[in-house]
Design a protein around this motif. Structure first.
Motif, PDB file in Angstrom:
ATOM      1  N   LEU A  36       0.888  -1.139   0.195  1.00 58.81           N
ATOM      2  CA  LEU A  36      -0.067   0.238  -0.054  1.00 58.81           C
ATOM      3  C   LEU A  36       0.730   1.346   0.004  1.00 58.81           C
ATOM      4  N   TYR A  37       1.901   1.268   0.846  1.00 61.81           N
ATOM      5  CA  TYR A  37       2.598   2.428   0.982  1.00 61.81           C
ATOM      6  C   TYR A  37       3.681   2.586  -0.513  1.00 61.81           C
ATOM      7  N   ILE A  38       4.005   1.610  -1.128  1.00 64.01           N
ATOM      8  CA  ILE A  38       4.825   1.828  -2.260  1.00 64.01           C
ATOM      9  C   ILE A  38       3.885   2.123  -3.549  1.00 64.01           C
ATOM     10  N   THR A  39       2.512   1.638  -3.616  1.00 65.74           N
ATOM     11  CA  THR A  39       1.868   1.788  -4.804  1.00 65.74           C
ATOM     12  C   THR A  39       1.343   3.399  -4.607  1.00 65.74           C
ATOM     13  N   ALA A  66      20.356  -0.382   1.024  1.00 67.39           N
ATOM     14  CA  ALA A  66      19.948   0.356   2.233  1.00 67.39           C
ATOM     15  C   ALA A  66      19.483  -0.586   3.185  1.00 67.39           C
ATOM     16  N   TYR A  67      19.243  -0.162   4.621  1.00 64.73           N
ATOM     17  CA  TYR A  67      18.720  -0.960   5.596  1.00 64.73           C
ATOM     18  C   TYR A  67      17.586  -0.392   6.487  1.00 64.73           C
ATOM     19  N   LEU A  68      16.670  -0.821   6.578  1.00 65.15           N
ATOM     20  CA  LEU A  68      15.543  -0.090   7.318  1.00 65.15           C
ATOM     21  C   LEU A  68      15.125  -0.893   8.405  1.00 65.15           C
ATOM     22  N   GLU A 124       5.912   4.680   6.353  1.00 59.45           N
ATOM     23  CA  GLU A 124       5.711   5.161   4.865  1.00 59.45           C
ATOM     24  C   GLU A 124       6.682   6.136   4.402  1.00 59.45           C
ATOM     25  N   VAL A 125       6.790   7.071   5.149  1.00 57.95           N
ATOM     26  CA  VAL A 125       7.729   8.226   4.925  1.00 57.95           C
ATOM     27  C   VAL A 125       9.066   7.789   4.608  1.00 57.95           C
ATOM     28  N   GLY A 126       9.524   6.877   5.617  1.00 60.20           N
ATOM     29  CA  GLY A 126      10.778   6.505   5.684  1.00 60.20           C
ATOM     30  C   GLY A 126      11.024   5.500   4.641  1.00 60.20           C
ATOM     31  N   ILE A 168      15.781   7.653  -3.019  1.00 58.53           N
ATOM     32  CA  ILE A 168      17.215   7.783  -2.791  1.00 58.53           C
ATOM     33  C   ILE A 168      17.802   6.594  -3.666  1.00 58.53           C
ATOM     34  N   ALA A 169      17.304   5.270  -3.417  1.00 59.39           N
ATOM     35  CA  ALA A 169      17.884   4.344  -4.090  1.00 59.39           C
ATOM     36  C   ALA A 169      17.736   4.405  -5.488  1.00 59.39           C
TER      37      ALA A 169
END
Length: 237
Positions: A21-24, A101-103, A109-111, A118-119
């Motif tokens: 949901l976040y990425i779409t 990256a590493y999360l 959602e913002v992060g 950036i990637a």
């Protein structure tokens, strides 16, 4: 940057759905969600994937780190780890696989979307850079986006780049394995093309520059899949 194809590897279905949901909402395209190593490999084999969001602890005997190694060795697809592990030993193992990256989980959602932006910016900058490959004992530097098509002749491949060409001693299969999936698409036994260079597609023939090539029936489905994904990207951008 939008319209990029992202594979989500996460064994908690609700978390995977939230990430999708976040990425779409941001405009990225989820090409699939996998909970284990086998399903991840199946998606990678049939889909064009630009980046993988990768949990470490997944279902089955193999972990996300095993998938990361495959992405590095056989697909050259970048990935971002999503995990709750923070111990020194695990972090060291993650770093050795060279993620984008590493999360830490839970992911905001913002992060997440900021990290993706950036990637992909970094990836775009790298695409114009030389790609180093080893053929035999010789290292070659090639810019994939400059290659229009590749012709195979026994144990040699002939790279066509605008009005220039370069011949290397390699089978077509081995040569294609050195690049990210779908960077070049095989259309018959002796020809592979850069799908971004296609000028016309008419039935079982494709035109690149002034050259027209026949498409074998066994390779048509893969080409159509890649072109459909490319059209989705253009429409989402």
């Amino acid at each position: 940057m939008k319209g990029k194809n992202i594979l989500i590897v996460e064994d908690e279905v609700l978390i995977a759905a939230q990430i999708k949901l976040y990425i779409t909402r941001k405009g990225y395209h989820c090409v699939g969600m996998a909970t284990n190593y086998k399903k991840s490999m199946e998606i990678l084999e049939r889909q064009a994937v630009d980046l993988v969001l990768l949990d470490i602890n997944i279902l089955g005997d193999k972990s996300g780190i095993d998938i990361a190694r495959q992405l590095n060795e056989n697909y050259q697809i970048p990935f971002i780890y999503l995990t709750s592990y923070t111990d020194d030993e695990t972090i060291k193992e993650l770093v050795e696989t060279s993620p984008m990256a590493y999360l830490n989980k839970p992911v905001s959602e913002v992060g997440l979307n900021t990290t993706l932006d950036i990637a992909f910016k970094q990836i775009k900058q790298q695409n114009g850079q030389p790609h180093r490959i080893m053929i035999g004992k010789t290292q070659h530097q090639l810019v994939p986006d400059e290659i229009d098509y590749i012709l195979a002749d026994h144990v040699y491949v002939e790279l066509h780049m605008g009005g220039n060409k370069k011949t290397l001693r390699s089978s077509l299969t081995k040569f294609l394995e050195k690049f990210p999936a779908n960077k070049f698409i095989r259309i018959n036994r002796s020809t592979a093309i850069n799908p971004m260079k296609i000028k016309e597609l008419n039935g079982r023939k494709v035109k690149i520059g002034d050259q027209v090539f026949a498409i074998s029936s066994s390779y048509m489905e893969q080409l159509v899949d890649v072109l459909n994904i490319s059209e989705q990207k253009d429409g989402d951008s």
